[in-house]
Design a protein around this motif. Sequence first.
Motif, PDB file in Angstrom:
ATOM      1  N   TYR A   1     -37.979  50.036  18.165  1.00 18.27           N
ATOM      2  CA  TYR A   1     -39.314  49.616  17.754  1.00 18.27           C
ATOM      3  C   TYR A   1     -39.939  50.707  16.888  1.00 18.27           C
ATOM      4  O   TYR A   1     -40.107  51.848  17.319  1.00 18.27           O
ATOM      5  N   ASP A   2     -40.274  50.323  15.652  1.00 15.43           N
ATOM      6  CA  ASP A   2     -40.882  51.253  14.703  1.00 15.43           C
ATOM      7  C   ASP A   2     -42.400  51.177  14.899  1.00 15.43           C
ATOM      8  O   ASP A   2     -43.035  50.185  14.516  1.00 15.43           O
TER       9      ASP A   2
ATOM     10  N   LYS B   1     -44.805  48.663  13.113  1.00 13.90           N
ATOM     11  CA  LYS B   1     -45.036  47.675  14.182  1.00 13.90           C
ATOM     12  C   LYS B   1     -44.040  46.521  14.135  1.00 13.90           C
ATOM     13  O   LYS B   1     -44.414  45.333  14.144  1.00 13.90           O
ATOM     14  N   LYS B   2     -42.763  46.877  14.056  1.00 14.52           N
ATOM     15  CA  LYS B   2     -41.697  45.858  14.144  1.00 14.52           C
ATOM     16  C   LYS B   2     -40.392  46.543  14.548  1.00 14.52           C
ATOM     17  O   LYS B   2     -40.297  47.775  14.514  1.00 14.52           O
ATOM     18  N   MET B   3     -39.425  45.718  14.951  1.00 12.12           N
ATOM     19  CA  MET B   3     -38.110  46.251  15.252  1.00 12.12           C
ATOM     20  C   MET B   3     -37.422  46.556  13.927  1.00 12.12           C
ATOM     21  O   MET B   3     -37.434  45.743  13.007  1.00 12.12           O
ATOM     22  N   ASP B   4     -36.802  47.736  13.860  1.00 10.29           N
ATOM     23  CA  ASP B   4     -36.088  48.077  12.630  1.00 10.29           C
ATOM     24  C   ASP B   4     -34.902  48.967  12.971  1.00 10.29           C
ATOM     25  O   ASP B   4     -34.833  49.519  14.065  1.00 10.29           O
ATOM     26  N   PHE B   5     -33.989  49.098  12.013  1.00  5.12           N
ATOM     27  CA  PHE B   5     -32.857  49.988  12.262  1.00  5.12           C
ATOM     28  C   PHE B   5     -33.381  51.407  12.401  1.00  5.12           C
ATOM     29  O   PHE B   5     -34.227  51.854  11.628  1.00  5.12           O
ATOM     30  N   PHE B   6     -32.878  52.072  13.390  1.00  5.43           N
ATOM     31  CA  PHE B   6     -33.317  53.427  13.703  1.00  5.43           C
ATOM     32  C   PHE B   6     -33.054  54.359  12.518  1.00  5.43           C
ATOM     33  O   PHE B   6     -31.968  54.356  11.944  1.00  5.43           O
TER      34      PHE B   6
ATOM     35  N   LEU C   1     -39.434  53.770  19.102  1.00  4.43           N
ATOM     36  CA  LEU C   1     -39.540  53.623  20.546  1.00  4.43           C
ATOM     37  C   LEU C   1     -38.336  52.787  20.997  1.00  4.43           C
ATOM     38  O   LEU C   1     -38.107  51.687  20.485  1.00  4.43           O
ATOM     39  N   PHE C   2     -37.568  53.323  21.939  1.00  2.00           N
ATOM     40  CA  PHE C   2     -36.443  52.546  22.483  1.00  2.00           C
ATOM     41  C   PHE C   2     -36.923  51.807  23.724  1.00  2.00           C
ATOM     42  O   PHE C   2     -37.444  52.417  24.655  1.00  2.00           O
TER      43      PHE C   2
ATOM     44  N   PRO D   1     -44.866  45.691  22.814  1.00  2.00           N
ATOM     45  CA  PRO D   1     -45.534  45.922  21.529  1.00  2.00           C
ATOM     46  C   PRO D   1     -45.336  44.720  20.605  1.00  2.00           C
ATOM     47  O   PRO D   1     -44.307  44.049  20.671  1.00  2.00           O
ATOM     48  N   ASP D   2     -46.325  44.461  19.785  1.00  2.00           N
ATOM     49  CA  ASP D   2     -46.235  43.387  18.777  1.00  2.00           C
ATOM     50  C   ASP D   2     -44.938  43.494  17.986  1.00  2.00           C
ATOM     51  O   ASP D   2     -44.592  44.568  17.511  1.00  2.00           O
ATOM     52  N   GLY D   3     -44.262  42.359  17.817  1.00  2.00           N
ATOM     53  CA  GLY D   3     -43.073  42.373  16.969  1.00  2.00           C
ATOM     54  C   GLY D   3     -41.807  42.729  17.713  1.00  2.00           C
ATOM     55  O   GLY D   3     -40.731  42.799  17.124  1.00  2.00           O
ATOM     56  N   PHE D   4     -41.910  42.930  19.040  1.00  2.00           N
ATOM     57  CA  PHE D   4     -40.702  43.232  19.805  1.00  2.00           C
ATOM     58  C   PHE D   4     -39.885  41.962  20.041  1.00  2.00           C
ATOM     59  O   PHE D   4     -38.668  41.946  19.950  1.00  2.00           O
TER      60      PHE D   4
END
Lengths: 361, 361
Positions: free
Chosen positions: B290-291, B295-300, B309-310, B327-330
Amino acid sequence: MREHEFLQALHFNAIRGQDGRMVNMSVPIVLSVGDAQRRAIQADGATRVALVDERDRPIAVLSDIEIYKHNKEERVARTWGTTAPGLPYVEEAITNAGDWLVGGDLEVIEPIKYNDGLDQYRLSPAQLREEFARRNADAVFAFQLRNPVHNGHALLMTDTRKRLLEMGYKNPVLLLHPLGGFTKADDVPLSWRMKQHEKVLEEGVLNPESTVVAIFPSPMHYAGPTEVQWHAKARINAGANFYIVGRDPAGMSHPTEKRDLYDADHGKKVLSMAPGLERLNILPFKVAAYDTKQKKMDFFDPSRKDDFLFISGTKMRTLAKNRESPPDGFMCPGGWKVLVEYYDSLVPSEGSSKLREPVAA
Amino acid sequence: MREHEFLQALHFNAIRGQDGRMVNMSVPIVLSVGDAQRRAIQADGATRVALVDERDRPIAVLSDIEIYKHNKEERVARTWGTTAPGLPYVEEAITNAGDWLVGGDLEVIEPIKYNDGLDQYRLSPAQLREEFARRNADAVFAFQLRNPVHNGHALLMTDTRKRLLEMGYKNPVLLLHPLGGFTKADDVPLSWRMKQHEKVLEEGVLNPESTVVAIFPSPMHYAGPTEVQWHAKARINAGANFYIVGRDPAGMSHPTEKRDLYDADHGKKVLSMAPGLERLNILPFKVAAYDTKQKKMDFFDPSRKDDFLFISGTKMRTLAKNRESPPDGFMCPGGWKVLVEYYDSLVPSEGSSKLREPVAA
C-alpha cells in the motif's frame, strides 16, 4: 553441491545436466560450515576456499562459492522418509554439522590418500573403467556390500556371471565393491572386511581372473530406496552396466518402531523407475540359504523349504563372536578365521576393563 | 494411484508415462482403507470396487485393483520435509486414514456435484480448455489463490496481462482459480471467497472479458515447494501456459518451531527445475504494497520504502473481524463488505455461547 543441485537431489533424486538430461543423484553431497566459519569467509569477501586435511594441508579448492542454509530437518525427512532419532548417518554427520552449506566448483589437488594400507584398493571411476578395458570386459556387473562375503553371495555372483555368458557376453567381469566409508557400530570394519575378501579370492570362492576388488569410498546412509540409487549410479559411473539388487537394499530397522524402516521391495522398485538410470540393467538378487541336505549354500527351493537354514548377519556375528563355527560350506575357512580374529580383537584384554570397540555405539 | 505411481510421486515428484516422458506429479492422490475394509475386499476376491458418496450411491469404479501399505510417516516426511505434529492437511486427512491404499484404474460415472450453489464454477480441465478456445485466448495465465483478492493481487494480474500484450499476444486470458478443497481454520471459507471474487469482477477491478473464474477442487496441503508443482501442473493441464508464482507459495509457519517451514525462495526455484514442467513459463510475482502517498496498492519501490505499508493476511483478517476499514484503495468496497459480513457471521449470536467457526481449529 550448490543450492540448485541440493534442491534437485532432495526433491527429484536427479539433477538436470546442461544438455537437459536428468542425471541420477539421490543423496546430497554437501559441505557444511558453522556461523563462525561462514562469517570468516564472508568478512573476507572470499570467492574461493581451500579444503584442508587433518594436518591443515590443502587438498582441494572450491571456487565461485555460494553459501546457503542447511535445513537439516528437511534434508533428513526427504532423504530418509523419517526424522526419528537414531539414524546412524544422521547422528554421525548431520545433527552436529553446521547450519550453512558451501557450494562451488571443486578442484581436487591430488588423489586423496588414507594411508591405511588400503589405498591400492581405492580406484577412481576412471581407473576402474581403465581396468575393465585392460581386462577386455564386455560386461561389468557390480555387487555392493558392507558385510563379509559368504558362499551364498559368492554363488549369486558366480551364477550371475554364468547367466551373462549364456546371454552371449564373452568376458563378464565382477566389480566387488565394498563400501569404505562410515558404517554403523555393529558392521565389521573395512580393514577386516578387506582381509576377509582377500581370503575369498585366495581360496578360489571367487575367481580373481574375472573379479576386480575395489573400495567404494562412500559413507553408508542406510537410506534404503533413496540410497540404492546412489549405489547403482556410482557403479555405472565406474563402468558397470549390470547391478545386483537384493531385498531391502541399504535398509535397516526403524530406529524407534518395531518394524523395518523400508518395505523390502521398495528399493528394487524405486531403482527400476529412477530418473537418469534408464539404461541400468538390474539383476534381481536370488535368495540363497544353507541347504542342510547338500551341506552348502544354494538358491532357496520353496518346494523343500524345511531343508534350508537362513543364517542372518546377526546370527553370523554371534557365531563368530563366540568362536563357534558356522555349518560347513557357509563361508570359506580362511574368511571365517578372519571374522573370528576380528571379534577376538574386541574382547577386553586381561587386566583391562575397556572394550576396544572400533566405533562408538 | 497404484504403488508404482505413489513411489514415483514421493521419490521423484514425477511419474514416467508409457512414452517414457516424465509427467510432473508431486503429491500423491491415493485412496486409503482400514484393515476391515481391506479384509472385506480380499475375502470377496474382488478386482473392482465402487466408490460411493455420503448417501451410498456409486460415483466411480476402481478396476483391476491393487492394495498396498500406507506408510504414513514416509509419505508425510517425503511430501512435507518434516514430520512435526500440527501440519493441517496431515491431521485432516492422513493421521487417521487407513493403513492400506487401494490403487487401480478409475472410471468416474458422472461429474461430481457438490450441490452447494457453486457447481457452475467447478469446471474440468477439458471444460476450461474449451472455454479458453471459445474466448480465442492465445495465452492463458493462471493465478492460484486461497485468500480474498485485494488490489495488490489485481494490480499484479492486470500488469501480467499488459506484459503479455507487450510480448505480442493478442488476447491473454486470466484463469483466476481459487482453491476449493480443505483449507486451514483461519483461511476464509470458499463460499465467502467466491462472493468476494464476484464483487471484484462486478466492480471492474478485474475485467470479466479477459478473466475466467473457476474453482480448483484440490485440498490445500501447505507443502510448499512440493505442492507448488501440483498447483502449476494442474493449471497447465487446464490450458494455462503462464503461471504466476510468489514468495513462499503454499508455505506456512513451522508447526512446532518459530520459523517459516520453507525457505521463501525454494518454491520458485524447485518449480523452475521440476521434471515434467519444462515448458512452463513462470512469471515471478512482483511485490505490491500500500502506497500511503498515492493511496493505492502499487508495486513496491525500494527507493521510497517508507511510503509503503505491508498489510499481511493476518492484519487484513484482524481489520475485517473488528469491522474496521482498511486504507482506501486496498480492496474494492464490495469485496471488503463481504469479508466483514463473513466475520460478523462468526460472532456468537446473543444468548449463545458457541462460536460458529466453520472449521474446527
